[in-house]
Design a protein around this motif. Sequence first.
Motif, short mmCIF file in Angstrom:
data_model
loop_
_atom_site.label_atom_id
_atom_site.label_comp_id
_atom_site.label_asym_id
_atom_site.label_seq_id
_atom_site.Cartn_x
_atom_site.Cartn_y
_atom_site.Cartn_z
N GLU A 179 0.94 -1.21 -0.01
CA GLU A 179 0.01 0.26 -0.12
C GLU A 179 0.90 1.28 0.07
O GLU A 179 1.94 1.22 0.79
CB GLU A 179 -0.99 -0.07 1.20
N LYS A 180 0.74 2.13 -0.57
CA LYS A 180 1.53 3.42 -0.86
C LYS A 180 1.24 4.80 -0.29
O LYS A 180 -0.05 4.77 0.29
CB LYS A 180 1.57 3.75 -2.57
N ASN A 181 1.99 5.69 -0.47
CA ASN A 181 1.74 6.92 0.04
C ASN A 181 1.47 7.14 1.38
O ASN A 181 0.56 8.13 2.15
CB ASN A 181 0.65 7.69 -0.83
N PHE A 182 2.13 6.67 2.38
CA PHE A 182 2.13 6.72 3.92
C PHE A 182 2.96 7.86 4.22
O PHE A 182 4.59 7.68 3.75
CB PHE A 182 2.59 5.59 4.43
N ASP A 183 2.90 8.83 5.06
CA ASP A 183 3.96 9.81 5.60
C ASP A 183 4.59 8.91 6.74
O ASP A 183 4.17 7.67 7.00
CB ASP A 183 3.50 10.86 5.93
N GLN A 184 5.63 9.19 7.23
CA GLN A 184 6.38 8.34 8.24
C GLN A 184 5.56 7.74 9.44
O GLN A 184 5.58 6.69 9.68
CB GLN A 184 7.82 9.04 8.85
N GLU A 185 4.65 8.77 10.08
CA GLU A 185 3.76 8.38 11.09
C GLU A 185 3.02 7.62 10.51
O GLU A 185 2.54 6.62 11.27
CB GLU A 185 3.31 9.42 11.77
N GLY A 186 2.44 7.63 9.43
CA GLY A 186 1.36 6.84 8.84
C GLY A 186 1.81 5.33 8.56
O GLY A 186 1.07 4.39 8.88
N LEU A 187 2.86 5.18 8.17
CA LEU A 187 3.75 4.13 7.92
C LEU A 187 3.66 3.19 9.27
O LEU A 187 3.19 2.02 9.22
CB LEU A 187 4.85 3.98 7.04
N VAL A 188 4.29 3.92 10.25
CA VAL A 188 4.45 3.33 11.57
C VAL A 188 3.09 2.81 12.07
O VAL A 188 2.80 1.67 12.63
CB VAL A 188 4.84 4.19 12.57
N GLU A 189 1.85 3.67 11.68
CA GLU A 189 0.60 3.24 12.40
C GLU A 189 -0.07 1.98 11.62
O GLU A 189 -0.53 1.12 12.32
CB GLU A 189 -0.23 4.44 12.38
N HIS A 190 0.16 2.11 10.25
CA HIS A 190 -0.45 1.00 9.37
C HIS A 190 0.33 -0.17 9.62
O HIS A 190 -0.42 -1.38 9.92
CB HIS A 190 0.00 1.55 7.85
N CYS A 191 1.58 -0.16 9.85
CA CYS A 191 2.39 -1.54 10.17
C CYS A 191 1.92 -2.13 11.52
O CYS A 191 1.65 -3.33 11.81
CB CYS A 191 3.65 -1.44 9.88
N LYS A 192 1.75 -1.18 12.58
CA LYS A 192 1.16 -1.52 14.00
C LYS A 192 -0.11 -2.31 13.87
O LYS A 192 -0.21 -3.08 14.61
CB LYS A 192 1.14 -0.30 14.85
N THR A 193 -0.93 -1.47 13.14
CA THR A 193 -2.33 -2.36 13.10
C THR A 193 -2.41 -3.38 12.00
O THR A 193 -3.20 -4.28 12.52
CB THR A 193 -3.33 -0.90 12.38
N TRP A 194 -1.66 -3.40 11.07
CA TRP A 194 -2.08 -4.63 9.96
C TRP A 194 -0.90 -5.68 9.84
O TRP A 194 -1.17 -6.70 9.66
CB TRP A 194 -2.28 -4.06 8.77
N HIS A 195 0.24 -5.25 10.67
CA HIS A 195 1.46 -6.06 10.33
C HIS A 195 2.06 -6.53 11.58
O HIS A 195 3.33 -6.95 11.47
CB HIS A 195 2.35 -5.57 9.16
N SER A 196 1.76 -6.28 12.74
CA SER A 196 2.37 -6.47 13.84
C SER A 196 2.89 -7.81 14.15
O SER A 196 3.95 -7.99 14.97
CB SER A 196 1.40 -6.05 15.11
#
Length: 183
Positions: A101-118
């Motif tokens: 999935e594309k176009n995450f800012d740095q904080e968005g990428l951290v939150e996305h990975c914590k939510t979906w790929h932890s």
Amino acid sequence: FCTPCLQECLKPKKPVCGVCRSTLSPGSRALDLEKQIETTETTCNGCNKKMYLSKMRSHAASCSKYQNYIMEGVKAVTKEPLHNTRNFPNRFTFPCPYCSEKNFDQEGLVEHCKTWHSMDAKQVVCPICAAMPWGDPNYRSANFMEHLQRRHRFSYDTFVVCDYDADEDDMMAQVLMRSLRDK
């Protein structure tokens, strides 16, 4: 203060001071602060004229030397626009290394990975580090989630002006010089 913060402090039930949060009475003025502004002397950074703080704003608006001082500061921190941006990596948005999935800012990428790929243990390349001049685009982190949470809790460019062409020692020297000037 920004409008939302002021509005929060001035709620009709109990308006409070934006700094100390003590209760405000309607129409009360900070007379002690006004007196301090009226009696504290300062010097114009442009023409070196001494005046009271209460007069500084109107003086700064008409002092050409002060205007030049401000413009020199603006020039010092403003960089010329890049002519060919295709030669520079994107250091503002990143793809997820797990699901692309594309176009995450740095904080968005951290939150996305914590939510979906932890719980995903796959070794991946950190797209944030790979975009940096000091990053290795082939390095696969043994524990990507740990890396994200330790290394990328916040975005450095939120707090400092990043010069990606300078090495770490140069950046530290610049920060120290700025801190000494700001005293």
